[in-house]
Design a protein around this motif. Structure first.
Motif, PDB file in Angstrom:
ATOM      1  N   LYS A  59      -0.510 -12.103  -3.161  1.00  0.00           N
ATOM      2  CA  LYS A  59      -1.954 -12.276  -3.304  1.00  0.00           C
ATOM      3  C   LYS A  59      -2.494 -11.304  -4.337  1.00  0.00           C
ATOM      4  O   LYS A  59      -2.280 -10.090  -4.234  1.00  0.00           O
ATOM      5  CB  LYS A  59      -2.658 -12.056  -1.963  1.00  0.00           C
ATOM      6  N   ASP A  81      -5.765  -9.951  -5.301  1.00  0.00           N
ATOM      7  CA  ASP A  81      -7.038  -9.900  -4.583  1.00  0.00           C
ATOM      8  C   ASP A  81      -8.117  -9.209  -5.415  1.00  0.00           C
ATOM      9  O   ASP A  81      -8.220  -7.991  -5.432  1.00  0.00           O
ATOM     10  CB  ASP A  81      -6.823  -9.162  -3.253  1.00  0.00           C
ATOM     11  N   ILE A  94      -8.472  -8.695  -8.643  1.00  0.00           N
ATOM     12  CA  ILE A  94      -7.870  -7.707  -9.534  1.00  0.00           C
ATOM     13  C   ILE A  94      -8.733  -7.477 -10.779  1.00  0.00           C
ATOM     14  O   ILE A  94      -9.198  -8.420 -11.417  1.00  0.00           O
ATOM     15  CB  ILE A  94      -6.471  -8.175  -9.992  1.00  0.00           C
ATOM     16  N   GLU A 142      -1.240   0.546 -13.263  1.00  0.00           N
ATOM     17  CA  GLU A 142      -2.073   0.738 -12.076  1.00  0.00           C
ATOM     18  C   GLU A 142      -3.296  -0.182 -12.107  1.00  0.00           C
ATOM     19  O   GLU A 142      -3.950  -0.341 -13.138  1.00  0.00           O
ATOM     20  CB  GLU A 142      -2.528   2.204 -12.001  1.00  0.00           C
ATOM     21  N   ALA A 189      -6.472  -5.401  -5.434  1.00  0.00           N
ATOM     22  CA  ALA A 189      -5.135  -5.024  -4.979  1.00  0.00           C
ATOM     23  C   ALA A 189      -4.155  -6.168  -5.199  1.00  0.00           C
ATOM     24  O   ALA A 189      -4.527  -7.344  -5.146  1.00  0.00           O
ATOM     25  CB  ALA A 189      -5.164  -4.643  -3.494  1.00  0.00           C
ATOM     26  N   VAL A 190      -2.898  -5.797  -5.457  1.00  0.00           N
ATOM     27  CA  VAL A 190      -1.784  -6.737  -5.471  1.00  0.00           C
ATOM     28  C   VAL A 190      -1.071  -6.594  -4.128  1.00  0.00           C
ATOM     29  O   VAL A 190      -0.626  -5.497  -3.777  1.00  0.00           O
ATOM     30  CB  VAL A 190      -0.797  -6.441  -6.618  1.00  0.00           C
ATOM     31  N   LEU A 191      -0.974  -7.692  -3.382  1.00  0.00           N
ATOM     32  CA  LEU A 191      -0.376  -7.651  -2.053  1.00  0.00           C
ATOM     33  C   LEU A 191       0.843  -8.561  -2.015  1.00  0.00           C
ATOM     34  O   LEU A 191       0.743  -9.760  -2.266  1.00  0.00           O
ATOM     35  CB  LEU A 191      -1.378  -8.098  -0.995  1.00  0.00           C
ATOM     36  N   ASN A 236       1.713  -8.920   2.277  1.00  0.00           N
ATOM     37  CA  ASN A 236       0.631  -8.137   2.875  1.00  0.00           C
ATOM     38  C   ASN A 236       0.791  -6.623   2.696  1.00  0.00           C
ATOM     39  O   ASN A 236       0.065  -5.847   3.322  1.00  0.00           O
ATOM     40  CB  ASN A 236       0.474  -8.468   4.365  1.00  0.00           C
ATOM     41  N   GLN A 237       1.728  -6.211   1.836  1.00  0.00           N
ATOM     42  CA  GLN A 237       1.892  -4.792   1.510  1.00  0.00           C
ATOM     43  C   GLN A 237       1.409  -4.547   0.085  1.00  0.00           C
ATOM     44  O   GLN A 237       1.776  -5.285  -0.830  1.00  0.00           O
ATOM     45  CB  GLN A 237       3.361  -4.382   1.635  1.00  0.00           C
ATOM     46  N   GLU A 238       0.594  -3.506  -0.094  1.00  0.00           N
ATOM     47  CA  GLU A 238       0.023  -3.246  -1.417  1.00  0.00           C
ATOM     48  C   GLU A 238       1.085  -2.764  -2.390  1.00  0.00           C
ATOM     49  O   GLU A 238       1.920  -1.921  -2.070  1.00  0.00           O
ATOM     50  CB  GLU A 238      -1.096  -2.206  -1.322  1.00  0.00           C
ATOM     51  N   VAL A 239       1.053  -3.325  -3.586  1.00  0.00           N
ATOM     52  CA  VAL A 239       1.963  -2.937  -4.667  1.00  0.00           C
ATOM     53  C   VAL A 239       1.261  -1.890  -5.521  1.00  0.00           C
ATOM     54  O   VAL A 239       0.190  -2.143  -6.070  1.00  0.00           O
ATOM     55  CB  VAL A 239       2.328  -4.163  -5.536  1.00  0.00           C
ATOM     56  N   ASN A 240       1.836  -0.712  -5.621  1.00  0.00           N
ATOM     57  CA  ASN A 240       1.241   0.329  -6.470  1.00  0.00           C
ATOM     58  C   ASN A 240       2.280   1.122  -7.252  1.00  0.00           C
ATOM     59  O   ASN A 240       1.969   2.169  -7.827  1.00  0.00           O
ATOM     60  CB  ASN A 240       0.370   1.284  -5.640  1.00  0.00           C
TER      61      ASN A 240
END
Length: 265
Positions: A6, A8, A10, A59, A64-66, A69-73
């Motif tokens: 997802k 979201d 961005i 960055e 957010a990039v999910l 359901n876990q954020e990619v950072n």
């Protein structure tokens, strides 16, 4: 149901000194597991920036990039990137280039023998097992790109990110690799996001095509479903009405955007 990937709301802004440039704004997109999605748009619309955000190489400024359901950072082996430039290490053999990635990801999970078998399996998948002992300088551009794809697949990523992977190749080699990507996708059912400037490539390979508006401050203009059955045959599709309709829709979008650029000059 939670989306596999997802994007979201961005946004991405680059700042240099006192100057700021907003490259992407309010990118909203969900991608299902196993989908092949192409991103297309004119130069400067932020396609590579968007791919780098998903890869964790750049960055996010907003949103957010999910992934599941876990954020990619940050970068990670769950997202493998294949660039237009093959980026192989010239002093290593084909086998050693793939082994570099495999050893990093699987050093504690596979034995040495299992890692060897896994490397050979992925080289066989891209038809490069015969060249395992050659160095990059001894093989063609198309073969180098096959090795780059094998290296990425050998990491068993959740998402394969392709940044114009066939853009520097001649037409015949490009067609062969496109066909091979379709075979790999059919066999593995992996999730792929590909940047391309080639309309025919996008329609041939994709389940959906994401069309970007012009930059800066680019966003998603349209998303086109490509309802073509798989497996796909490029010769048969040349006269297929659905293929031609999809191709026309993308060309029309890009042509209209090009007219906006000319009007602004």
């Amino acid at each position: 149901m939670t989306a596999y990937l997802k994007l979201d709301h961005i946004g991405k802004t680059f700042t240099r000194g006192s100057a700021s440039t907003e490259v992407l704004r309010d990118i909203r997109l969900t991608i299902d597991k196993g989908e092949y999605v192409s991103i297309i748009g004119h130069s400067g619309c932020g396609k590579s920036t968007l791919l780098n955000l998903v890869a964790g190489l750049t960055e996010v400024s907003q949103g957010a990039v999910l992934l599941e359901n876990q954020e990619v950072n940050a970068p990670g082996p769950d997202r493998a990137v294949v660039f237009q430039n093959h980026s192989l290490l010239p002093w290593l053999t084909v086998y050693e280039n793939v082994n570099l990635a495999v050893s990093k990801v699987f050093s504690g999970r596979k034995t040495r023998a299992e890692r060897h078998d896994w490397i050979m399996e992925n080289l066989t998948l891209v038809q490069m097992a015969h060249a395992r002992d050659k160095r990059p300088s001894e093989i063609s551009g198309g073969m180098k790109q096959r090795v780059g794809i094998a290296r990425a697949l050998a990491m068993e990523p959740k998402i394969l990110l392709l940044d114009e992977p066939f853009g520097a190749l001649d037409a015949l080699t490009r067609a062969h690799l496109q066909d091979q990507m379709m075979e790999i996708h059919a066999r593995l059912g992996n999730t792929i996001i590909m940047i391309t400037h080639d309309v025919d490539e996008a329609v041939l390979l994709s389940d959906r095509i994401v069309m970007m508006t012009n930059g800066p401050t680019a966003t998603i203009g349209e998303v086109l479903d490509v309802p073509l059955e798989r497996p796909r045959n490029r010769i048969a599709l040349a006269s297929d009405r659905t293929y031609l309709r999809c191709r026309e829709a993308v060309l029309k979008f890009l042509y209209e955007r090009h007219r906006f650029v000319e009007a602004a000059e």
